[in-house]
Design a protein around this motif. Sequence first.
Motif, PDB file in Angstrom:
ATOM      1  N   MET A   1      43.292   0.452 -40.708  1.00 47.15           N
ATOM      2  CA  MET A   1      42.914   1.844 -40.430  1.00 47.15           C
ATOM      3  C   MET A   1      43.683   2.764 -41.371  1.00 47.15           C
ATOM      4  N   ALA A   2      42.985   3.697 -42.003  1.00 45.94           N
ATOM      5  CA  ALA A   2      43.652   4.656 -42.876  1.00 45.94           C
ATOM      6  C   ALA A   2      44.564   5.531 -42.043  1.00 45.94           C
ATOM      7  N   GLU A   3      45.738   5.851 -42.654  1.00 46.79           N
ATOM      8  CA  GLU A   3      46.729   6.592 -41.862  1.00 46.79           C
ATOM      9  C   GLU A   3      46.229   7.971 -41.444  1.00 46.79           C
ATOM     10  N   ASN A   4      45.370   8.618 -42.299  1.00 47.07           N
ATOM     11  CA  ASN A   4      44.881   9.950 -41.919  1.00 47.07           C
ATOM     12  C   ASN A   4      43.964   9.868 -40.704  1.00 47.07           C
ATOM     13  N   ASN A   5      43.202   8.746 -40.578  1.00 48.72           N
ATOM     14  CA  ASN A   5      42.334   8.539 -39.423  1.00 48.72           C
ATOM     15  C   ASN A   5      43.193   8.393 -38.165  1.00 48.72           C
ATOM     16  N   LEU A   6      44.293   7.660 -38.285  1.00 50.60           N
ATOM     17  CA  LEU A   6      45.211   7.474 -37.165  1.00 50.60           C
ATOM     18  C   LEU A   6      45.845   8.809 -36.768  1.00 50.60           C
ATOM     19  N   LEU A   7      46.230   9.580 -37.768  1.00 47.72           N
ATOM     20  CA  LEU A   7      46.818  10.907 -37.494  1.00 47.72           C
ATOM     21  C   LEU A   7      45.813  11.832 -36.830  1.00 47.72           C
ATOM     22  N   ASP A   8      44.533  11.747 -37.257  1.00 44.98           N
ATOM     23  CA  ASP A   8      43.484  12.572 -36.639  1.00 44.98           C
ATOM     24  C   ASP A   8      43.373  12.256 -35.149  1.00 44.98           C
ATOM     25  N   LYS A   9      43.396  10.947 -34.821  1.00 49.37           N
ATOM     26  CA  LYS A   9      43.314  10.537 -33.414  1.00 49.37           C
ATOM     27  C   LYS A   9      44.510  11.076 -32.630  1.00 49.37           C
ATOM     28  N   LEU A  10      45.690  11.012 -33.247  1.00 49.81           N
ATOM     29  CA  LEU A  10      46.905  11.476 -32.581  1.00 49.81           C
ATOM     30  C   LEU A  10      46.896  12.992 -32.381  1.00 49.81           C
ATOM     31  N   GLU A  11      46.372  13.716 -33.365  1.00 50.03           N
ATOM     32  CA  GLU A  11      46.325  15.182 -33.251  1.00 50.03           C
ATOM     33  C   GLU A  11      45.464  15.603 -32.064  1.00 50.03           C
ATOM     34  N   GLY A  12      44.373  14.875 -31.857  1.00 48.58           N
ATOM     35  CA  GLY A  12      43.512  15.179 -30.711  1.00 48.58           C
ATOM     36  C   GLY A  12      44.257  14.992 -29.395  1.00 48.58           C
ATOM     37  N   LEU A  13      45.186  14.031 -29.361  1.00 50.63           N
ATOM     38  CA  LEU A  13      45.941  13.769 -28.131  1.00 50.63           C
ATOM     39  C   LEU A  13      47.059  14.787 -27.905  1.00 50.63           C
ATOM     40  N   VAL A  14      47.529  15.410 -28.991  1.00 50.04           N
ATOM     41  CA  VAL A  14      48.589  16.420 -28.845  1.00 50.04           C
ATOM     42  C   VAL A  14      48.090  17.564 -27.962  1.00 50.04           C
ATOM     43  N   ALA A  15      46.855  18.015 -28.225  1.00 48.68           N
ATOM     44  CA  ALA A  15      46.277  19.108 -27.438  1.00 48.68           C
ATOM     45  C   ALA A  15      46.120  18.694 -25.976  1.00 48.68           C
ATOM     46  N   ARG A  16      45.689  17.451 -25.746  1.00 51.09           N
ATOM     47  CA  ARG A  16      45.525  16.965 -24.365  1.00 51.09           C
ATOM     48  C   ARG A  16      46.879  16.855 -23.670  1.00 51.09           C
ATOM     49  N   PHE A  17      47.895  16.412 -24.392  1.00 48.49           N
ATOM     50  CA  PHE A  17      49.239  16.289 -23.823  1.00 48.49           C
ATOM     51  C   PHE A  17      49.748  17.658 -23.361  1.00 48.49           C
ATOM     52  N   GLU A  18      49.523  18.667 -24.184  1.00 48.00           N
ATOM     53  CA  GLU A  18      49.960  20.034 -23.824  1.00 48.00           C
ATOM     54  C   GLU A  18      49.183  20.545 -22.612  1.00 48.00           C
ATOM     55  N   GLU A  19      47.875  20.207 -22.570  1.00 52.36           N
ATOM     56  CA  GLU A  19      47.044  20.633 -21.444  1.00 52.36           C
ATOM     57  C   GLU A  19      47.514  19.979 -20.136  1.00 52.36           C
ATOM     58  N   VAL A  20      47.768  18.668 -20.188  1.00 49.20           N
ATOM     59  CA  VAL A  20      48.216  17.941 -18.998  1.00 49.20           C
ATOM     60  C   VAL A  20      49.595  18.435 -18.549  1.00 49.20           C
ATOM     61  N   SER A  21      50.471  18.747 -19.525  1.00 49.08           N
ATOM     62  CA  SER A  21      51.806  19.267 -19.207  1.00 49.08           C
ATOM     63  C   SER A  21      51.704  20.554 -18.394  1.00 49.08           C
ATOM     64  N   THR A  22      50.720  21.382 -18.732  1.00 55.82           N
ATOM     65  CA  THR A  22      50.509  22.639 -18.003  1.00 55.82           C
ATOM     66  C   THR A  22      49.898  22.380 -16.623  1.00 55.82           C
ATOM     67  N   LEU A  23      48.932  21.475 -16.581  1.00 51.66           N
ATOM     68  CA  LEU A  23      48.223  21.201 -15.326  1.00 51.66           C
ATOM     69  C   LEU A  23      49.131  20.651 -14.233  1.00 51.66           C
ATOM     70  N   ILE A  24      50.057  19.740 -14.592  1.00 49.37           N
ATOM     71  CA  ILE A  24      50.885  19.114 -13.543  1.00 49.37           C
ATOM     72  C   ILE A  24      51.910  20.082 -12.956  1.00 49.37           C
ATOM     73  N   ALA A  25      52.008  21.272 -13.568  1.00 51.56           N
ATOM     74  CA  ALA A  25      52.897  22.298 -12.995  1.00 51.56           C
ATOM     75  C   ALA A  25      52.112  23.338 -12.194  1.00 51.56           C
ATOM     76  N   ASP A  26      50.778  23.191 -12.163  1.00 51.01           N
ATOM     77  CA  ASP A  26      49.897  24.125 -11.449  1.00 51.01           C
ATOM     78  C   ASP A  26      49.929  23.820  -9.941  1.00 51.01           C
TER      79      ASP A  26
END
Length: 368
Positions: free
Chosen positions: A1-26
Amino acid sequence: MAENNLLDKLEGLVARFEEVSTLIADPNVIADQKRFVKLTKEYKDLSAIMEVRKEYVRCLDDLAEAKAMLSEQDAEIRDMAREEISACEARIPQLEEEIKLLLVPADPQDDRNAVLEIRGGTGGDEAAIFAGDLFRMYSKYCESKGWKLEVSSYTEGAAGGYKEIICSVTGNKVYGTLKYESGVHRVQRVPATETQGRVHTSAASVAVLPEAEPFDVEINEGEIKWDTFRSGGAGGQNVNKVESGVRLRYNWKNPNTGVVEEILIECTETRDQPKNKERALSRLRTFIYDKEHQKYIDDIASKRKTMVSTGDRSAKIRTYNYPQGRITDHRINYTIYNLAAFMDGDIQDCIDHLIVAENAERLKDSEL
């Protein structure tokens, strides 16, 4: 797997991680226990990916920086740069493998506690004795892991051991570790009752079920029929004068077949009737949960050889050969000659090999 493809997948998860971090404090999410537990689990899984991502990004940056330093005039700086390049180029592929594995969806049941059921199979008294040996093996293993094992019910064999013994195991990632033990265990040895010294073959079956949470299945508690009875200790000792043993009957419609089944569960785990009722209910939930998720388990089993145990509980998974002091796990052609230690609970190496084999299958099945 090309590293940029792997980074793209990880970037998508960064946004979800931030969203979940906010939700569990709601407060609204916290009030919804089922959703809160699910999101907390997702947060924990994403946290592990974020940690590896942080090191991966740092390695890529360090590599780019070190390569730029190769054009420096100072020979000492160039030597340092080459060392840094060598270290990064060795570490980056390792991190990529870790990330790929973390990105493959894990079995959602892995973090659960488990119900462990051991039953003597073919071989009569010797099979019951072997079931007792397996129970001792798992007891020792659970002790080494710091897990709590509690016996829910058992039926002793005429010559020792157990015709059947059911336990609950609680601790960290119990089901994810013990699930590989489901299946038929075969023993080859000379029974104590054998006068001619002949080797006999007998078997015991092991089932490891993920323990259900209260909100996993719907049970109409008003339709449960309860009986109570006196329960005694091992061999009829310490007979309980109070009716602390409980027996429940519940009619349940199997959603996969449409057939109504009567479920019968007994619990004599404690001398406290309310606690026994609570544990019988827990076993009822686990039984129903296991039945309802059997199709999901079968689908996994059909794809992964290491999981044949959980998909087909009649599959022979391991042989314990006493004359040769040998253990063979047939799913991965794993053979060792430390039977005495193995039967004393030293089974982690075998489980580790099964986990590695399953992870290889998971990566192969994924699109990563």
